[in-house]
Design an enzyme around this catalytic site. Structure first.
Site, PDB file in Angstrom:
ATOM      1  N   ARG A   1      77.208  27.967  40.240  1.00 21.44           N
ATOM      2  CA  ARG A   1      78.579  28.504  40.297  1.00 21.44           C
ATOM      3  C   ARG A   1      78.754  29.602  41.345  1.00 21.44           C
ATOM      4  O   ARG A   1      79.538  30.550  41.135  1.00 21.44           O
ATOM      5  CB  ARG A   1      79.019  29.071  38.935  1.00 21.44           C
ATOM      6  CG  ARG A   1      79.050  28.098  37.813  1.00 21.44           C
ATOM      7  CD  ARG A   1      80.009  26.931  37.997  1.00 21.44           C
ATOM      8  NE  ARG A   1      79.757  25.961  36.967  1.00 21.44           N
ATOM      9  CZ  ARG A   1      78.905  24.927  37.098  1.00 21.44           C
ATOM     10  NH1 ARG A   1      78.290  24.695  38.245  1.00 21.44           N
ATOM     11  NH2 ARG A   1      78.708  24.099  36.104  1.00 21.44           N
TER      12      ARG A   1
ATOM     13  N   SER B   1      85.872  28.719  31.749  1.00 26.24           N
ATOM     14  CA  SER B   1      84.853  29.506  31.032  1.00 26.24           C
ATOM     15  C   SER B   1      84.853  30.933  31.563  1.00 26.24           C
ATOM     16  O   SER B   1      84.838  31.153  32.773  1.00 26.24           O
ATOM     17  CB  SER B   1      83.466  28.900  31.247  1.00 26.24           C
ATOM     18  OG  SER B   1      83.409  27.658  30.591  1.00 26.24           O
TER      19      SER B   1
ATOM     20  N   GLU C   1      82.262  34.999  34.945  1.00 24.96           N
ATOM     21  CA  GLU C   1      82.449  33.999  36.001  1.00 24.96           C
ATOM     22  C   GLU C   1      83.820  34.158  36.663  1.00 24.96           C
ATOM     23  O   GLU C   1      83.972  33.967  37.865  1.00 24.96           O
ATOM     24  CB  GLU C   1      82.316  32.595  35.385  1.00 24.96           C
ATOM     25  CG  GLU C   1      82.388  31.486  36.400  1.00 24.96           C
ATOM     26  CD  GLU C   1      82.058  30.120  35.792  1.00 24.96           C
ATOM     27  OE1 GLU C   1      81.116  30.035  34.985  1.00 24.96           O
ATOM     28  OE2 GLU C   1      82.774  29.164  36.111  1.00 24.96           O
TER      29      GLU C   1
HETATM   30  C1  FAD Z   1      90.823  24.360  31.897  1.00 18.46           C
HETATM   31  C2  FAD Z   1      89.812  24.715  32.958  1.00 18.46           C
HETATM   32  C3  FAD Z   1      88.627  24.005  33.044  1.00 18.46           C
HETATM   33  C4  FAD Z   1      87.669  24.334  34.024  1.00 18.46           C
HETATM   34  N1  FAD Z   1      86.518  23.606  34.075  1.00 18.46           N
HETATM   35  C5  FAD Z   1      85.585  23.903  35.023  1.00 18.46           C
HETATM   36  C6  FAD Z   1      84.362  23.151  35.107  1.00 18.46           C
HETATM   37  O1  FAD Z   1      84.120  22.212  34.364  1.00 18.46           O
HETATM   38  N2  FAD Z   1      83.464  23.506  36.071  1.00 18.46           N
HETATM   39  C7  FAD Z   1      83.689  24.542  36.947  1.00 18.46           C
HETATM   40  O2  FAD Z   1      82.848  24.805  37.814  1.00 18.46           O
HETATM   41  N3  FAD Z   1      84.839  25.257  36.886  1.00 18.46           N
HETATM   42  C8  FAD Z   1      85.783  24.966  35.956  1.00 18.46           C
HETATM   43  N4  FAD Z   1      86.935  25.694  35.885  1.00 18.46           N
HETATM   44  C9  FAD Z   1      87.117  26.865  36.751  1.00 18.46           C
HETATM   45  C10 FAD Z   1      87.889  26.562  38.074  1.00 18.46           C
HETATM   46  O3  FAD Z   1      88.753  25.473  37.907  1.00 18.46           O
HETATM   47  C11 FAD Z   1      86.955  26.274  39.213  1.00 18.46           C
HETATM   48  O4  FAD Z   1      86.121  27.386  39.449  1.00 18.46           O
HETATM   49  C12 FAD Z   1      87.710  25.920  40.494  1.00 18.46           C
HETATM   50  O5  FAD Z   1      86.841  25.255  41.378  1.00 18.46           O
HETATM   51  C13 FAD Z   1      88.341  27.121  41.210  1.00 18.46           C
HETATM   52  O6  FAD Z   1      89.129  26.637  42.296  1.00 18.46           O
HETATM   53  P1  FAD Z   1      90.474  27.372  42.737  1.00 18.46           P
HETATM   54  O7  FAD Z   1      90.985  26.686  43.950  1.00 18.46           O
HETATM   55  O8  FAD Z   1      91.412  27.482  41.597  1.00 18.46           O
HETATM   56  O9  FAD Z   1      89.910  28.795  43.149  1.00 18.46           O
HETATM   57  P2  FAD Z   1      90.585  30.221  42.836  1.00 18.46           P
HETATM   58  O10 FAD Z   1      90.590  30.431  41.373  1.00 18.46           O
HETATM   59  O11 FAD Z   1      91.850  30.363  43.570  1.00 18.46           O
HETATM   60  O12 FAD Z   1      89.498  31.196  43.509  1.00 18.46           O
HETATM   61  C14 FAD Z   1      88.211  31.324  42.937  1.00 18.46           C
HETATM   62  C15 FAD Z   1      87.318  32.050  43.955  1.00 18.46           C
HETATM   63  O13 FAD Z   1      87.120  31.206  45.099  1.00 18.46           O
HETATM   64  C16 FAD Z   1      87.595  31.856  46.290  1.00 18.46           C
HETATM   65  N5  FAD Z   1      88.249  30.828  47.131  1.00 18.46           N
HETATM   66  C17 FAD Z   1      89.179  29.911  46.756  1.00 18.46           C
HETATM   67  N6  FAD Z   1      89.494  29.117  47.799  1.00 18.46           N
HETATM   68  C18 FAD Z   1      88.779  29.560  48.845  1.00 18.46           C
HETATM   69  C19 FAD Z   1      88.653  29.155  50.222  1.00 18.46           C
HETATM   70  N7  FAD Z   1      89.341  28.115  50.730  1.00 18.46           N
HETATM   71  N8  FAD Z   1      87.812  29.854  51.029  1.00 18.46           N
HETATM   72  C20 FAD Z   1      87.105  30.911  50.540  1.00 18.46           C
HETATM   73  N9  FAD Z   1      87.150  31.322  49.268  1.00 18.46           N
HETATM   74  C21 FAD Z   1      87.972  30.649  48.430  1.00 18.46           C
HETATM   75  C22 FAD Z   1      88.560  32.939  45.817  1.00 18.46           C
HETATM   76  O14 FAD Z   1      88.627  34.012  46.753  1.00 18.46           O
HETATM   77  C23 FAD Z   1      87.916  33.352  44.488  1.00 18.46           C
HETATM   78  O15 FAD Z   1      86.854  34.248  44.735  1.00 18.46           O
HETATM   79  C24 FAD Z   1      87.916  25.383  34.925  1.00 18.46           C
HETATM   80  C25 FAD Z   1      89.134  26.089  34.852  1.00 18.46           C
HETATM   81  C26 FAD Z   1      90.070  25.759  33.883  1.00 18.46           C
HETATM   82  C27 FAD Z   1      91.381  26.519  33.835  1.00 18.46           C
END
Ligand code: FAD
Length: 310
Positions: free
Chosen positions: A175, A225, A302
């Protein structure tokens, strides 16, 4: 207070149209909490990213890169700086590989790759957020991680240069990636997938979505999580789910105002109405303390903070 008028007046018209002022972070995060970002810039290509990063650094503005906001707790006070929303959305299948903009919704990447005859990502069906967020946090589930599929990526480094990175440059681990820690911005990725096997992959996709539906809070705002799973106690062993310890420590009945631990998953916080970031943080501290008191295990968060922690 940042001088938005001065900053905006120095921008060419084509960039001005990409800037939103006082944009609510509540509407940009899946937990649906957060005050306004002073400036929110929509980045559709490499040049936009370079220009907005330069503006942030030159004006000494607090800076944050946002994807789908699905792993974020935004502060009630908002963010007194520039939020760069990565919205690059290319989708180009090339043989067994796929070139994708980091701003494309991750689940859309999976469904469109299957429709294009490419399989491999179906294990991750239903993970919210963008491809960029998934890669930079090495998102994973059911024994796989997105890092396994990385071939190449285009990123913007903090010094303003565009880099072409191979998977070894990302430093993928559980992660996390070293690139996210060093403040690099992911704009586009090339993924290595497999041709064919679509029927089986589609069945896996449906099964994973159904499994998520039964375990996750699909109709309540959440951020996934809250705490990371624990490192394996010996090489080759599985991680212990933080949720198992939280459940034994009694977290499922905990709440602070409208911030509650989801009854179906002891490691997820849901916003059942008007929860504030302060309440969420207080609840998360109680959850962590309960695990420490019962097991002397220190959980590591996380979910990332956007804005000053309360
Ligand atoms: C219901 C639910 C279920 C989930 N299940 C999982 C799962 O099974 N496995 C899992 O790993 N995660 C899970 N997640 C967590 C989340 O969905 C993931 O971590 C997801 O990949 C985050 O992507 P995001 O675009 O929303 O990032 P954001 O939440 O917008 O950002 C997260 C981090 O990434 C950075 N970031 C985002 N985009 C970029 C970019 N283009 N360049 C540089 N940095 C960037 C941000 O600065 C921040 O530090 C879940 C979340 C929810 C709500």
């Amino acid at each position: 207070m940042i001088d938005t008028i001065k900053i905006l007046s120095g921008l060419p018209d084509e960039l001005k149209t990409l800037v939103l002022q006082e944009q609510s972070l509540k509407q940009r995060t899946t937990l649906q909490i957060g005050g306004p970002a002073a400036l929110l810039c929509e980045v559709q290509n490499t040049e936009h990213a370079q220009r907005f990063q330069e503006i942030a650094f030159k004006n000494n503005l607090p800076f944050f890169v946002l994807g789908g906001g699905s792993n974020i707790l935004a502060s009630d006070e908002g963010f007194p700086g520039l939020v760069m929303h990565v919205a690059t959305r290319d989708f180009i299948p090339r043989g067994n590989t796929l070139v994708v903009g980091a701003g494309l919704d991750f689940d859309e990447v999976i469904s469109r790759s299957l429709a294009s005859g490419l399989s491999g990502l179906e294990f991750a069906s239903g993970i919210p957020g963008t491809l960029g967020g998934a890669i930079m946090g090495n998102a994973g589930c059911y024994g796989h991680e997105i890092g396994e599929f990385m071939l190449e990526a285009i990123t913007l480094a903090p010094d303003g240069t565009i880099k072409r990175r191979g998977p070894e440059g990302f430093g993928f681990r559980y992660r996390a990636t070293s690139l996210r820690e060093s403040g690099e911005i992911l704009l586009q990725a090339t993924l290595q997938l497999s041709s064919g096997g679509i029927e089986a992959a589609q069945a896996i996709r449906e099964e994973k979505i159904a499994d998520r539906h039964s375990k996750h809070p699909h109709n309540l705002p959440s951020a996934g999580s809250w705490f990371r799973n624990l490192p394996p106690s010996a090489p080759g062993q599985r991680r212990t789910a933080a949720g198992a310890l939280l459940e034994k420590a009694g977290s499922k009945t905990m709440h602070e105002g409208d911030a509650r631990v989801f009854e179906g998953h002891a490691n997820m916080i849901v916003n059942t109405g008007q929860a504030s970031s302060r309440q969420v943080q207080k609840l998360a501290r109680r959850m962590k303390d309960a695990v420490w008191d019962k097991f002397q295990v220190k959980l590591v968060q996380e979910v990332r903070h956007l804005g000053p922690p309360a």
